[in-house]
Design a protein around this motif. Structure first.
Motif, PDB file in Angstrom:
ATOM      1  N   ALA A 165      31.393   6.540  10.058  1.00 19.37           N
ATOM      2  CA  ALA A 165      31.602   4.937  11.331  1.00 19.37           C
ATOM      3  C   ALA A 165      30.227   5.709  11.579  1.00 19.37           C
ATOM      4  O   ALA A 165      29.715   7.075  12.306  1.00 19.37           O
ATOM      5  N   PRO A 166      28.965   4.874  11.854  1.00 23.74           N
ATOM      6  CA  PRO A 166      28.142   5.211  12.925  1.00 23.74           C
ATOM      7  C   PRO A 166      28.232   5.783  14.635  1.00 23.74           C
ATOM      8  O   PRO A 166      30.004   5.557  15.411  1.00 23.74           O
ATOM      9  N   PHE A 167      27.889   6.923  15.259  1.00 26.90           N
ATOM     10  CA  PHE A 167      28.022   7.301  17.083  1.00 26.90           C
ATOM     11  C   PHE A 167      27.884   6.755  16.957  1.00 26.90           C
ATOM     12  O   PHE A 167      26.503   5.505  17.363  1.00 26.90           O
ATOM     13  N   VAL A 168      29.003   6.142  18.648  1.00 25.74           N
ATOM     14  CA  VAL A 168      28.174   5.200  19.145  1.00 25.74           C
ATOM     15  C   VAL A 168      27.446   5.122  20.989  1.00 25.74           C
ATOM     16  O   VAL A 168      28.037   5.944  21.211  1.00 25.74           O
ATOM     17  N   ALA A 169      26.809   5.122  21.661  1.00 29.32           N
ATOM     18  CA  ALA A 169      26.212   5.229  22.991  1.00 29.32           C
ATOM     19  C   ALA A 169      26.086   4.859  23.554  1.00 29.32           C
ATOM     20  O   ALA A 169      25.205   2.790  22.981  1.00 29.32           O
ATOM     21  N   GLN A 170      26.025   4.253  24.617  1.00 34.42           N
ATOM     22  CA  GLN A 170      25.622   2.952  25.487  1.00 34.42           C
ATOM     23  C   GLN A 170      24.130   3.887  26.407  1.00 34.42           C
ATOM     24  O   GLN A 170      25.164   4.422  27.558  1.00 34.42           O
ATOM     25  N   VAL A 171      23.747   3.545  26.473  1.00 35.78           N
ATOM     26  CA  VAL A 171      22.818   3.785  27.105  1.00 35.78           C
ATOM     27  C   VAL A 171      21.917   2.958  27.566  1.00 35.78           C
ATOM     28  O   VAL A 171      21.529   1.819  27.624  1.00 35.78           O
ATOM     29  N   PRO A 172      22.559   3.932  29.586  1.00 35.73           N
ATOM     30  CA  PRO A 172      22.461   2.083  30.476  1.00 35.73           C
ATOM     31  C   PRO A 172      20.378   2.442  30.728  1.00 35.73           C
ATOM     32  O   PRO A 172      19.871   3.624  30.231  1.00 35.73           O
ATOM     33  N   LEU A 173      19.831   0.893  31.142  1.00 31.83           N
ATOM     34  CA  LEU A 173      18.953   0.570  31.784  1.00 31.83           C
ATOM     35  C   LEU A 173      18.743   0.907  32.942  1.00 31.83           C
ATOM     36  O   LEU A 173      19.146   0.723  33.505  1.00 31.83           O
ATOM     37  N   ARG A 174      17.247   1.769  33.374  1.00 27.98           N
ATOM     38  CA  ARG A 174      16.605   2.297  34.122  1.00 27.98           C
ATOM     39  C   ARG A 174      15.774   0.804  34.720  1.00 27.98           C
ATOM     40  O   ARG A 174      14.694  -0.174  33.809  1.00 27.98           O
ATOM     41  N   VAL A 182      22.351  -0.788  26.666  1.00 26.39           N
ATOM     42  CA  VAL A 182      22.034  -0.711  25.599  1.00 26.39           C
ATOM     43  C   VAL A 182      23.261   0.017  24.213  1.00 26.39           C
ATOM     44  O   VAL A 182      22.929   0.561  24.637  1.00 26.39           O
ATOM     45  N   ARG A 183      23.342  -0.670  23.274  1.00 24.50           N
ATOM     46  CA  ARG A 183      24.074  -0.451  22.420  1.00 24.50           C
ATOM     47  C   ARG A 183      23.020   0.699  21.233  1.00 24.50           C
ATOM     48  O   ARG A 183      22.508  -0.324  21.102  1.00 24.50           O
ATOM     49  N   VAL A 184      23.616   2.042  21.283  1.00 24.94           N
ATOM     50  CA  VAL A 184      23.027   2.880  20.064  1.00 24.94           C
ATOM     51  C   VAL A 184      23.707   2.655  19.754  1.00 24.94           C
ATOM     52  O   VAL A 184      24.563   3.611  19.594  1.00 24.94           O
ATOM     53  N   GLU A 185      23.406   2.757  18.154  1.00 23.65           N
ATOM     54  CA  GLU A 185      24.703   3.158  16.682  1.00 23.65           C
ATOM     55  C   GLU A 185      23.453   4.280  16.055  1.00 23.65           C
ATOM     56  O   GLU A 185      22.131   3.685  16.091  1.00 23.65           O
ATOM     57  N   ILE A 186      24.496   5.288  15.893  1.00 24.46           N
ATOM     58  CA  ILE A 186      23.315   6.732  15.084  1.00 24.46           C
ATOM     59  C   ILE A 186      24.412   6.447  13.883  1.00 24.46           C
ATOM     60  O   ILE A 186      25.032   7.180  13.711  1.00 24.46           O
ATOM     61  N   THR A 187      23.726   6.446  12.408  1.00 28.56           N
ATOM     62  CA  THR A 187      23.635   7.399  11.180  1.00 28.56           C
ATOM     63  C   THR A 187      22.813   8.603  10.768  1.00 28.56           C
ATOM     64  O   THR A 187      21.659   8.293  11.326  1.00 28.56           O
ATOM     65  N   VAL A 188      23.700   9.302  10.310  1.00 28.46           N
ATOM     66  CA  VAL A 188      23.107   9.965   9.346  1.00 28.46           C
ATOM     67  C   VAL A 188      22.206   9.942   8.625  1.00 28.46           C
ATOM     68  O   VAL A 188      23.290   9.362   7.187  1.00 28.46           O
ATOM     69  N   ARG A 189      21.377   9.912   8.020  1.00 28.18           N
ATOM     70  CA  ARG A 189      20.372   9.501   6.572  1.00 28.18           C
ATOM     71  C   ARG A 189      20.445  10.318   5.709  1.00 28.18           C
ATOM     72  O   ARG A 189      20.209   9.832   4.244  1.00 28.18           O
ATOM     73  N   GLU A 190      19.909  11.524   5.993  1.00 31.87           N
ATOM     74  CA  GLU A 190      19.362  12.964   4.779  1.00 31.87           C
ATOM     75  C   GLU A 190      19.860  14.026   5.914  1.00 31.87           C
ATOM     76  O   GLU A 190      20.328  14.343   6.964  1.00 31.87           O
ATOM     77  N   LEU A 191      20.833  14.867   4.516  1.00 34.53           N
ATOM     78  CA  LEU A 191      21.585  15.575   5.515  1.00 34.53           C
ATOM     79  C   LEU A 191      20.599  17.310   4.197  1.00 34.53           C
ATOM     80  O   LEU A 191      21.391  16.941   3.643  1.00 34.53           O
ATOM     81  N   ARG A 192      19.804  17.944   4.429  1.00 33.32           N
ATOM     82  CA  ARG A 192      19.147  19.378   4.079  1.00 33.32           C
ATOM     83  C   ARG A 192      20.159  20.523   4.940  1.00 33.32           C
ATOM     84  O   ARG A 192      20.688  20.620   5.994  1.00 33.32           O
ATOM     85  N   ALA A 193      19.851  21.571   4.302  1.00 30.53           N
ATOM     86  CA  ALA A 193      19.879  23.336   4.567  1.00 30.53           C
ATOM     87  C   ALA A 193      20.184  23.547   6.389  1.00 30.53           C
ATOM     88  O   ALA A 193      20.227  24.085   6.792  1.00 30.53           O
ATOM     89  N   ALA A 194      17.746  22.756   6.549  1.00 28.29           N
ATOM     90  CA  ALA A 194      18.122  23.141   8.040  1.00 28.29           C
ATOM     91  C   ALA A 194      17.319  22.122   8.884  1.00 28.29           C
ATOM     92  O   ALA A 194      16.826  22.060   9.662  1.00 28.29           O
ATOM     93  N   SER A 195      17.550  20.799   8.157  1.00 25.75           N
ATOM     94  CA  SER A 195      17.573  19.702   8.713  1.00 25.75           C
ATOM     95  C   SER A 195      18.070  18.594   8.759  1.00 25.75           C
ATOM     96  O   SER A 195      19.174  18.503   7.296  1.00 25.75           O
ATOM     97  N   PHE A 196      18.018  17.333   9.538  1.00 22.78           N
ATOM     98  CA  PHE A 196      18.652  15.932   8.820  1.00 22.78           C
ATOM     99  C   PHE A 196      18.246  14.952   9.573  1.00 22.78           C
ATOM    100  O   PHE A 196      17.327  15.492  10.213  1.00 22.78           O
ATOM    101  N   THR A 197      18.244  13.551   9.801  1.00 27.04           N
ATOM    102  CA  THR A 197      17.567  12.320   9.512  1.00 27.04           C
ATOM    103  C   THR A 197      18.513  11.390  10.153  1.00 27.04           C
ATOM    104  O   THR A 197      19.457  11.269   9.772  1.00 27.04           O
TER     105      THR A 197
END
Length: 141
Positions: A2-11, A74-89
């Motif tokens: 499931a994506p992480f969803v953030a509702q980000v207000p515009l200024r 603005v609705r921002v959906e975030i997914t993790v695409r790559e999960l490595r030992a010391a980094s992630f995308t």
């Protein structure tokens, strides 16, 4: 997954002379969504490591359509695409509105590197951090 969803207000200051969200401000909206995931969301679960050392190693932004300024977030959906030992995308979809069915205006990705600020060197993900990110892991073929 499931994506992480953030509702980000515009200024008001996010818009340009054409009443669209300025391209440089898009990067700020992405950052605010990432903070909601890595600092606020993870922190609520007792995971404070991201807040003490998380660096953007790479950023890519693709503008698919202009994003007009408006009072709704603005609705921002975030997914993790790559999960490595010391980094992630992280992969982002910024929707032209607060709803899941609103069209995607911007896609972006950031490669994130974990960093130990005290030791001044990269560090590995903890098992709990890895488990937190796995909830949003999207398998890309």
């Amino acid at each position: 997954m499931a994506p992480f969803v953030a509702q980000v207000p515009l200024r008001w200051t996010d818009q340009d002379a054409y009443r669209h969200v300025n391209h440089a401000r898009i990067v700020t909206l992405i950052e605010e969504a990432r903070v909601a995931l890595a600092f606020t969301g993870a922190g609520a679960e007792g995971l404070t490591g991201f807040a003490s050392g998380l660096l953007v190693a790479n950023l890519q932004v693709d503008y698919r359509r202009q994003l007009p300024w408006r009072a709704e977030p603005v609705r921002v959906e975030i997914t993790v695409r790559e999960l490595r030992a010391a980094s992630f995308t992280l992969y982002y979809e910024l929707h032209d509105g607060p709803g899941a069915d609103d069209p995607v205006a911007v896609t972006a990705s950031t490669r994130m590197a974990l960093y130990d600020l005290d030791a001044q060197r990269p560090r590995r993900l903890t098992e709990d951090e890895r488990d937190y990110l796995k909830r949003h892991l999207e398998e890309v073929s």
